[in-house]
Design a protein around this motif. Structure first.
Motif, short mmCIF file in Angstrom:
data_model
loop_
_atom_site.label_atom_id
_atom_site.label_comp_id
_atom_site.label_asym_id
_atom_site.label_seq_id
_atom_site.Cartn_x
_atom_site.Cartn_y
_atom_site.Cartn_z
N ILE A 22 0.85 -1.20 0.00
CA ILE A 22 0.00 0.00 0.00
C ILE A 22 0.88 1.25 0.00
CG2 ILE A 22 -1.62 1.38 1.39
CD1 ILE A 22 -2.91 -1.27 2.32
N MET A 23 1.92 1.25 0.82
CA MET A 23 2.78 2.43 0.91
C MET A 23 3.51 2.68 -0.41
SD MET A 23 1.96 3.81 3.54
CE MET A 23 2.90 5.16 2.92
N GLU A 24 4.00 1.62 -1.03
CA GLU A 24 4.65 1.82 -2.34
C GLU A 24 3.65 2.41 -3.33
OE1 GLU A 24 8.21 -1.41 -2.86
OE2 GLU A 24 6.25 -1.95 -3.64
N GLN A 25 2.44 1.84 -3.32
CA GLN A 25 1.45 2.27 -4.32
C GLN A 25 0.96 3.70 -4.08
OE1 GLN A 25 -0.79 -1.35 -3.58
NE2 GLN A 25 -0.76 -1.84 -5.75
N LEU A 26 1.08 4.17 -2.83
CA LEU A 26 0.69 5.55 -2.53
C LEU A 26 1.91 6.48 -2.54
CD1 LEU A 26 -1.96 5.08 0.31
CD2 LEU A 26 -2.38 5.73 -2.07
N ASP A 27 3.00 5.96 -3.11
CA ASP A 27 4.22 6.74 -3.18
C ASP A 27 4.68 7.21 -1.81
OD1 ASP A 27 6.30 7.53 -4.67
OD2 ASP A 27 5.38 9.37 -5.42
N TRP A 28 4.49 6.38 -0.82
CA TRP A 28 4.93 6.57 0.56
C TRP A 28 4.20 7.72 1.27
CZ3 TRP A 28 7.34 2.63 2.74
CH2 TRP A 28 7.91 1.69 1.86
N ARG A 29 3.00 8.09 0.73
CA ARG A 29 2.16 9.04 1.47
C ARG A 29 1.19 8.23 2.33
NH1 ARG A 29 2.84 12.22 -3.20
NH2 ARG A 29 1.20 11.05 -4.24
N VAL A 30 1.28 8.37 3.62
CA VAL A 30 0.52 7.51 4.54
C VAL A 30 -0.98 7.86 4.47
CG1 VAL A 30 0.26 6.80 6.95
CG2 VAL A 30 2.52 7.45 6.08
N PRO A 31 -1.85 6.86 4.22
CA PRO A 31 -3.29 7.16 4.22
C PRO A 31 -3.75 7.49 5.65
CG PRO A 31 -2.92 4.79 4.09
CD PRO A 31 -1.56 5.44 4.02
N ASP A 32 -4.87 8.18 5.76
CA ASP A 32 -5.37 8.51 7.11
C ASP A 32 -6.00 7.29 7.77
OD1 ASP A 32 -4.93 11.50 7.15
OD2 ASP A 32 -6.00 11.21 5.25
N HIS A 33 -6.70 6.48 6.95
CA HIS A 33 -7.41 5.33 7.50
C HIS A 33 -7.20 4.10 6.62
CE1 HIS A 33 -9.92 7.70 10.29
NE2 HIS A 33 -9.87 8.63 9.34
N VAL A 34 -7.05 2.95 7.26
CA VAL A 34 -7.11 1.67 6.53
C VAL A 34 -8.16 0.84 7.27
CG1 VAL A 34 -5.87 -0.33 5.66
CG2 VAL A 34 -4.66 1.84 5.94
N ILE A 35 -9.06 0.24 6.50
CA ILE A 35 -10.19 -0.47 7.12
C ILE A 35 -10.22 -1.92 6.64
CG2 ILE A 35 -12.71 -0.47 7.42
CD1 ILE A 35 -12.67 2.54 6.98
N VAL A 36 -10.28 -2.85 7.59
CA VAL A 36 -10.30 -4.29 7.26
C VAL A 36 -11.49 -4.98 7.93
CG1 VAL A 36 -7.91 -4.98 6.85
CG2 VAL A 36 -8.68 -4.68 9.18
N PRO A 37 -11.96 -6.07 7.32
CA PRO A 37 -12.96 -6.88 8.02
C PRO A 37 -12.27 -7.73 9.10
CG PRO A 37 -12.51 -7.81 5.84
CD PRO A 37 -11.64 -6.60 5.99
N GLY A 38 -13.00 -8.09 10.13
CA GLY A 38 -12.39 -8.89 11.20
C GLY A 38 -13.14 -10.18 11.45
N GLY A 39 -12.39 -11.29 11.49
CA GLY A 39 -12.95 -12.60 11.82
C GLY A 39 -12.15 -13.17 12.99
N ASN A 40 -11.10 -13.93 12.63
CA ASN A 40 -10.21 -14.46 13.66
C ASN A 40 -9.21 -13.40 14.12
OD1 ASN A 40 -9.93 -16.73 15.24
ND2 ASN A 40 -8.39 -17.69 13.93
N LEU A 41 -9.25 -12.25 13.44
CA LEU A 41 -8.54 -11.02 13.81
C LEU A 41 -7.03 -11.02 13.56
CD1 LEU A 41 -10.59 -10.09 17.00
CD2 LEU A 41 -10.86 -9.22 14.68
N ALA A 42 -6.58 -11.91 12.69
CA ALA A 42 -5.16 -11.92 12.36
C ALA A 42 -4.84 -10.86 11.31
CB ALA A 42 -4.74 -13.28 11.85
N ASN A 43 -5.76 -10.65 10.38
CA ASN A 43 -5.42 -9.78 9.26
C ASN A 43 -5.24 -8.33 9.70
OD1 ASN A 43 -4.77 -9.59 6.54
ND2 ASN A 43 -6.81 -8.86 6.01
N GLY A 44 -6.17 -7.84 10.52
CA GLY A 44 -6.02 -6.48 11.05
C GLY A 44 -4.74 -6.37 11.85
N SER A 45 -4.41 -7.44 12.59
CA SER A 45 -3.19 -7.44 13.41
C SER A 45 -1.95 -7.38 12.52
CB SER A 45 -3.12 -8.71 14.26
OG SER A 45 -4.30 -8.88 15.00
N ALA A 46 -1.97 -8.15 11.44
CA ALA A 46 -0.82 -8.19 10.52
C ALA A 46 -0.64 -6.84 9.83
CB ALA A 46 -1.02 -9.29 9.48
N LEU A 47 -1.74 -6.28 9.40
CA LEU A 47 -1.70 -4.97 8.74
C LEU A 47 -1.07 -3.93 9.68
CD1 LEU A 47 -3.00 -3.49 6.17
CD2 LEU A 47 -4.80 -2.85 7.75
N GLY A 48 -1.54 -3.95 10.93
CA GLY A 48 -1.01 -3.02 11.92
C GLY A 48 0.47 -3.24 12.15
#
Ligand code: F0G
Length: 435
Positions: A241-267
């Protein structure tokens, strides 16, 4: 073309308990803390001694690799190997996972009022979900350790990914699925890729419990997201995501949560970029659950994130039909350290959001559409502002769950009718009110 594969720093890592903080060099097959039985995370002690130059060099190394034909460089996971546990090249199992597009939404940007609204479409991975990034990493660890069998419990996508990557690696896969609760596309994938598919008369949480017992007595490598190496693969989505945004940090990233690993990994991915000086701030990471499967929402609201509130899960977004999420502590840490929110959305809100995405040519599975439904709530609560940049992570491909779409869309299909052009044209004219 091949690029230089020398590691810029050593990637030696240790495993640290997310609860009591104790470090251990190795893990048993359950991937639990020796002392308190909580989950482990991978940490890289040597990074503490890295200088700012290191971060800048990384950006260049990663960019250069994009032009390389070496399988590890063509992978959206292994291209970032300086920030991953070291695995010898011959053990790496890869199918060019990651490398998914970041797409601007136009119609949803109008309806939500958020003008810079993008989706990171992880459903465009080799087996159609974000799981491939984590499975590529963790199955490579399994291969390096010499395992013959890998296994998982799954709501469907993990099983598809495990089956495919095991097939690539010449390993055998065992998948435990909740009977009659897995979307047919996912079940078909696991079968096609040659997994031993066992359907159990229980839900996902029950399957995972059984799998724990199995792994204690059967020599199979656990590929559920309790395995901390899964998260190492999955965190690379933040780097992309950071490469694709040319290293401009987005304000929000939103993920669905189930077993809650994906949000954790993203963070974890964003936090590591931040601590290495590659980005100056963190995005707020928010997690959206289905209202019928909302243990994290309740954990935050009723227990302030201190104690898990388990629920009996029910939702048509079967991918996230989970009531006892394993990675809840990691997810709470991510919410707290990035200032994100947790929300739940109804079945109708998910269905509407999915149709809205589909209507602008962006297909995804129901669980993924929860992100757009959640964004709408977060905008109404004034947590997300119209001038902010928002990335929704779409986790699965639309063809995973065809039954879901046909159940709601079949009324929009016209016919059967006579097979002649005159009938077709008169029908079209009637629809468009030209007569
Ligand atoms: N979206 C999709 C499409 C999923 O398949 C999953 C999880 C999630 C979101 C939630 O991710 O569990 O890391 O919070 N699917 C798992 C599986 C449980 O078995 O395929 P999470």
């Amino acid at each position: 073309m091949k690029t230089n594969t020398t590691q810029a720093i050593s990637t030696d890592h240790i495993l640290r308990c997310v609860h009591c903080g104790i470090a251990q060099a190795t893990a048993d097959r359950m991937f639990r803390c020796h002392k308190c039985s909580e989950l482990l995370e991978v940490v890289y002690p040597e990074w503490e001694h890295s200088d700012r130059e290191f971060g800048l060099r990384l950006r260049e190394i990663w960019r250069e690799r994009r032009g390389s034909t070496l399988p590890e460089d063509a992978s959206g996971v292994w291209r970032f190997r300086e920030l991953l546990p070291h695995v010898e090249s011959q053990h790496v199992v890869t199918m060019a996972e990651g490398n998914t597009p970041l797409i601007h939404l136009t119609s949803a940007a109008r309806t939500t009022g958020v003008t810079r609204l993008l989706v990171k479409h992880q459903g465009l991975n080799p087996t159609g979900s974000f799981k491939d990034t984590g499975i590529s990493m963790a199955i490579s660890m399994a291969r390096a350790e010499g395992f013959e069998f890998v296994c998982c419990a799954s709501t469907g996508n993990t099983s598809a990914s495990v089956a495919a990557y095991a097939a690539r690696a010449g390993m055998k896969s065992i998948v435990l699925l909740p009977a009659a609760q897995v979307a047919s596309g996912k079940l078909a994938q696991a079968i096609e890729y040659g997994a031993h598919v066992l359907q159990l008369n229980t839900d996902f949480d029950g399957c995972l419990k059984v799998l724990h017992e199995v792994v204690r007595n059967f020599p199979a490598y656990l590929l559920n997201s309790l395995n901390p190496y899964r998260l190492e693969g999955q965190k690379t989505v933040a780097f992309e995501i950071m490469e694709q945004l040319d290293w401009r940090v987005p304000d929000h990233v939103i993920v669905p949560g189930g077993n809650l690993a994906n949000g954790s990994a993203l963070g974890k991915g964003f936090q590591e970029l931040h601590s290495l000086g590659l980005i100056a701030k963190l995005p707020r990471i928010s997690i959206i659950q289905a209202a019928g499967a909302n243990p994290l929402v309740r954990t935050m609201r009723e227990k302030a994130g201190k104690e898990l509130v388990r629920v009996s899960a029910e939702t048509r977004a079967t991918a996230i039909r989970i009531g006892n999420p394993a990675s809840w502590r990691k997810a709470v840490n991510v919410l707290e350290s990035t200032g994100g929110q947790v929300e739940d959305v109804t079945e109708n809100e998910i269905a509407d959001a999915k149709s809205e995405l589909g209507a602008e040519g962006v297909g995804c599975e129901p669980a993924s559409a929860a992100t757009l439904a959640g964004l709408k709530k977060l905008v109404r609560a004034n947590f997300v502002k119209s001038d902010e940049t928002v990335v929704l992570v779409l986790t699965g491909h639309m063809l995973k769950d065809v039954d879901y779409m046909l159940a709601s869309g079949v009324k929009r299909v016209i016919g059967p009718m006579a097979a002649d052009a005159a009938t077709v044209i008169s029908t079209l004219e009637r629809i468009h009110g030209q007569r």
